[in-house]
Design an enzyme around this catalytic site. Structure first.
Site, PDB file in Angstrom:
ATOM      1  N   GLU A   1      -9.448   4.121  -0.115  1.00 39.65           N
ATOM      2  CA  GLU A   1      -8.221   3.894   0.665  1.00 39.65           C
ATOM      3  C   GLU A   1      -7.899   5.153   1.453  1.00 39.65           C
ATOM      4  O   GLU A   1      -7.995   6.263   0.925  1.00 39.65           O
ATOM      5  CB  GLU A   1      -7.025   3.542  -0.225  1.00 39.65           C
ATOM      6  CG  GLU A   1      -7.106   2.174  -0.835  1.00 39.65           C
ATOM      7  CD  GLU A   1      -5.830   1.761  -1.566  1.00 39.65           C
ATOM      8  OE1 GLU A   1      -4.732   2.194  -1.161  1.00 39.65           O
ATOM      9  OE2 GLU A   1      -5.947   1.017  -2.552  1.00 39.65           O
TER      10      GLU A   1
ATOM     11  N   GLU B   1      -5.862   3.066  -9.109  1.00 39.31           N
ATOM     12  CA  GLU B   1      -4.767   4.036  -9.216  1.00 39.31           C
ATOM     13  C   GLU B   1      -3.944   3.888 -10.476  1.00 39.31           C
ATOM     14  O   GLU B   1      -2.714   3.807 -10.417  1.00 39.31           O
ATOM     15  CB  GLU B   1      -3.855   3.932  -7.991  1.00 39.31           C
ATOM     16  CG  GLU B   1      -4.555   4.203  -6.679  1.00 39.31           C
ATOM     17  CD  GLU B   1      -3.601   4.196  -5.484  1.00 39.31           C
ATOM     18  OE1 GLU B   1      -2.442   3.790  -5.647  1.00 39.31           O
ATOM     19  OE2 GLU B   1      -4.031   4.612  -4.404  1.00 39.31           O
TER      20      GLU B   1
END
Ligand code: BG6
Length: 468
Positions: free
Chosen positions: A368, A164
């Site tokens: 995720e 990320e």
């Protein structure tokens, strides 16, 4: 419902080093930005010192992964465990630890899927270079990735360069932007972001060079934005919110250049990063093999015109920022939010998977997706987390739909395999299939207790996807 999951689908679960390992300074590990930040908040919540104590309990945890039936385990290597000061000597004890973890996973037929950098920059690079602001941090990262590929690449074939970047760069704490004056913040942020893209490209190429059969790609925080109305400007605003929060980064990873709208924003606000002449070739040559998608929620946006008080490009807030001249984040009245505010939306997952697959035509894996809630250990010694079961079930159904839509999705790794240290809520907010018996300021016995969702997910894996 018809089951569309392929036979060899990678059912797994995820974690990250600083959120589970603990042993923050053991066996030569250096302090990281994640450690430093957690120590600033130690009074309010748990820090990284013990976390879930995976460092000492990895054998028990991997046997739980086996029992769960996991085909893959997505975890991260701590850069400062391998190179304590970021760009100096290799710490053999760190290499040894990850060798033990990788070997044990393989013995249990669990494919290791490794992230090279999950929010935990070695803190010493902050002192030396102000982290990613300086080009030398790019070189340091490339060296670290080369060490990992050489040490582990004979057994680890699947890699994510970082976790990320597109979210990390929005958070001052993660980018250690403490000393940067407010008027300089966006320029420095843009420079850090750019350096991370160059580092990503170098790490992608190094994987292809050093790991035989190696596959590598980015892991992004996904953004799926609905327009607040059907006004054309709201629809444009929703698209720009997706673009500014995720798509510009995916374009950079896949095509090696910022898209036009992003260049225009950087130029108009006077924050274009400094580039080196060789970068163009580096960025264009790196070709990811896959995209890892982290998905938690969707957003809603309306058009936000610039004003005299807020000129073009003024940013408000950190993570879900508003951007004058582009978009403003609104609430979605049609969705229910979890206790900690994320709006739960399985359809958003189907949409975002379709979007990324159609844009890039690369295999996707979810690394995720999960529900962060307080869990109660009840008198029967169990955790009855029906809410998590519902959440996971609905998101798995969305994956099944996306596969039916034509998306090449090869794996699903919910967050998290066991309870981890949550960034803002410590152990008050839990994500795991396995409960870790500790509180923020009481370590108790750190025992592992299987939640009801553990048995549910075990059955999902057994049935290859859809069970009632
Ligand atoms: C993701 C991160 O963005 O969100 C994880 O990759 C993090 O590291 C997860 O734990 C959930 O967020 P939080 O704030 O609840 O830890």
């Amino acid at each position: 419902m018809k089951n569309h999951f392929p036979e060899d689908f990678w059912w797994g679960a995820s974690s990250s080093a600083f959120q589970i390992e603990g042993a923050w300074d053991e066996d030569g590990k250096g302090m990281t930005v994640a450690d430093y930040n957690s120590f600033q908040k130690s009074e309010a919540q748990a820090d990284t010192k013990v976390a879930s104590d995976f460092y000492h309990r990895y054998e028990e945890d991997i046997s739980l992964m086996k029992e769960l039936g996991m085909k893959t385990y997505r975890f991260s290597i701590s850069w400062a465990r391998i190179i304590p000061d970021g760009d100096g000597k290799v710490n053999e004890k760190g290499v040894e630890f990850y060798n033990k973890v990788i070997d044990l996973l393989l013995e249990n037929e669990i494919i290791p899927f490794v992230t090279l950098y999950h929010f935990d920059l070695p803190f010493s690079l902050v002192g030396k270079y102000n982290g990613w602001e300086d080009r030398r941090c790019v070189d340091a990262f490339e060296q670290f990735t080369r060490v990992c590929y050489k040490e582990f690449g004979d057994r680890v074939k699947h890699w994510q360069v970082n976790n990320e970047q597109n979210l990390m760069v929005r958070v001052n704490e993660r980018m250690n932007m403490y000393a940067v004056p407010a008027e300089e913040a966006e320029r420095v942020r843009a420079q850090m972001d750019y350096h991370m893209f160059v580092a990503h490209a170098l790490a992608t190429n190094a994987c292809h060079e050093l790991v035989e059969g190696g596959k590598v790609g980015p892991a992004v925080s996904s953004t799926m934005t609905y327009p607040a109305s059907n006004k054309p400007m709201d629809i444009w605003a929703a698209k720009m919110n997706d673009n500014f929060k995720t798509n510009y980064a995916l374009d950079m990873y896949c095509y090696g250049d910022y898209p036009g709208y992003y260049k225009e924003y950087l130029e108009k606000t006077g924050i274009s990063p400094v580039r080196q002449p060789e970068d163009e070739e580096i960025l264009k040559s790196a070709k990811p093999d896959l995209i890892a998608v982290n998905y938690y929620r969707t957003l809603v946006a309306s058009y936000l015109p610039e004003t005299e008080e807020h000129p073009f490009g003024t940013k408000i807030n950190e993570i879900d920022f508003d951007l004058y001249g582009y978009f403003k984040i609104e609430k979605n009245p049609h969705l229910q939010a979890s206790e900690y505010g994320a709006q739960i939306d399985p359809m958003g997952l189907r949409l975002v998977l379709n979007e990324y697959y159609n844009r890039y035509r690369l295999p996707l894996i979810i690394t995720e997706n999960g529900l962060g809630t307080p869990d109660a250990l009840t008198e029967d010694g169990k955790i009855h987390d029906d809410y998590r079961i519902d959440y996971i079930k609905e998101h798995i159904a969305a994956c099944n739909d996306a596969i039916a839509d034509g998306v090449e999705l090869f794996g699903y790794c919910p967050w998290a395999v066991i309870d981890i240290l949550s960034s803002h809520q410590g152990f008050k907010k839990r994500y795991g299939f396995v409960y870790v018996n500790r509180e923020d300021h009481d370590l108790k016995d750190l025992a592992r207790i299987k939640k009801d969702s553990f048995y549910f997910y075990q059955k999902v894996i057994e049935d290859n996807g859809l069970s009632d």
